[in-house]
Design an enzyme around this catalytic site. Structure first.
Site, PDB file in Angstrom:
ATOM      1  N   ASP A 199       0.875  -1.173   0.000  1.00 48.62           N
ATOM      2  CA  ASP A 199       0.000   0.000   0.000  1.00 48.62           C
ATOM      3  C   ASP A 199       0.908   1.217   0.000  1.00 48.62           C
ATOM      4  O   ASP A 199       1.709   1.399   0.919  1.00 48.62           O
ATOM      5  CB  ASP A 199      -0.882   0.018   1.253  1.00 48.62           C
ATOM      6  CG  ASP A 199      -1.945  -1.071   1.228  1.00 48.62           C
ATOM      7  OD1 ASP A 199      -2.269  -1.544   0.126  1.00 48.62           O
ATOM      8  OD2 ASP A 199      -2.445  -1.441   2.299  1.00 48.62           O
ATOM      9  N   ASP A 246     -13.737  -3.849  -1.858  1.00 41.70           N
ATOM     10  CA  ASP A 246     -13.646  -3.642  -0.413  1.00 41.70           C
ATOM     11  C   ASP A 246     -15.060  -3.742   0.129  1.00 41.70           C
ATOM     12  O   ASP A 246     -15.931  -2.961  -0.264  1.00 41.70           O
ATOM     13  CB  ASP A 246     -13.093  -2.248  -0.082  1.00 41.70           C
ATOM     14  CG  ASP A 246     -11.671  -2.042  -0.585  1.00 41.70           C
ATOM     15  OD1 ASP A 246     -10.923  -3.034  -0.665  1.00 41.70           O
ATOM     16  OD2 ASP A 246     -11.306  -0.894  -0.889  1.00 41.70           O
TER      17      ASP A 246
END
EC number: 4.3.2.10
Length: 251
Positions: free
Chosen positions: A11, A130
């Protein structure tokens, strides 16, 4: 049977690798180029690189960073963050990505999935989802988990499967960063529902969690970040363990 894949995820925020818990409280976790090289050498099957600020701040993924990471690895490389049109995909593939991951942009513009699959091939198109378990079911979220949508995980996953996505990368927001294991029940439902591979994300804390997501969650690949970045689990040892547990992995 295809080997199960182990995928470290980077990330990226402002050019550095970070890792948060439940999508907030980010802490730094190192240089992405160094981490990518290390994982490639350790036997990771693939690498995922997500510019987590790109969609939210309307920024294009750092193409030069993608180039530098790609130059240092010899495994398939998926890049996501701020991909809204075919020219973004083109730019990232030219920078060395093998696949692109789209999330918010796919929900806002589902035709993008069809376009990428048609133009570049399904194998290039990973749709990241998500989702959070709520009272009404698994709801999908946008922009790094900041915005709730009216879409539900299983319906949306089936739709992108039908539209030509090559893989689904499912992150459980309830499990992300908490290290209590993956969302295996939801993963198993996805595996039965879809005709494309499912990558499990969110919840890895120990080696048993990887075993369980393959055995119980029927995942095709398991993605993790912090357990790898902070050295809690080493990939060669993880693969050896999985092999001993009867899971088919590439050693």
């Amino acid at each position: 049977m295809l080997a199960k894949r182990i995928i470290p995820c980077l990330d990226i925020k402002d050019g550095q690798t970070v890792k948060g818990t439940n999508f907030v409280n980010l802490r730094q976790a190192g240089d992405p180029v160094e981490l990518g090289r290390t994982y490639s050498e350790q036997g990771a099957d693939e690498l995922v690189f997500l510019d987590i600020t790109a969609s939210h701040e309307g920024r294009k993924t750092f193409t030069d960073l993608v180039k530098r990471v790609a130059a240092n690895i010899n495994i398939p490389f998926t890049v996501g963050g701020g991909i809204n049109e075919l020219s973004d995909v083109d730019r990232l593939l030219n920078a060395g990505a093998d696949k692109v991951s789209i999330n918010s942009s796919a929900i806002r513009n589902p035709d993008l999935v069809d376009k990428i699959a048609k133009h570049f091939g399904s194998q290039v198109c990973v749709v990241a989802i998500d989702a959070k378990q709520t009272e009404t079911g698994w709801k999908c979220y946008l922009n790094g988990g900041r915005i709730e949508t009216d879409k539900y995980l299983f319906d949306w996953a089936k739709e992108v499967n039908n539209r030509g996505a090559g893989e689904i990368l499912f992150t459980s927001m309830n499990h992300d960063g908490v290290k209590n294991g993956y969302a295996n029940e939801a993963l198993s439902t996805l595996a039965d529902l879809l005709t494309i591979p499912v990558i499990a994300s969110g919840g890895a804390g120990c080696m048993e969690h990887f075993r369980d997501t393959f055995a119980k969650g029927k995942a095709d690949a398991a993605l993790a970040a912090s357990v790898f970045h902070f050295g809690e689990i080493k990939i060669p040892e993880l693969k050896q363990y999985l092999c001993e547990q009867g899971i088919n992995v590439r050693l």
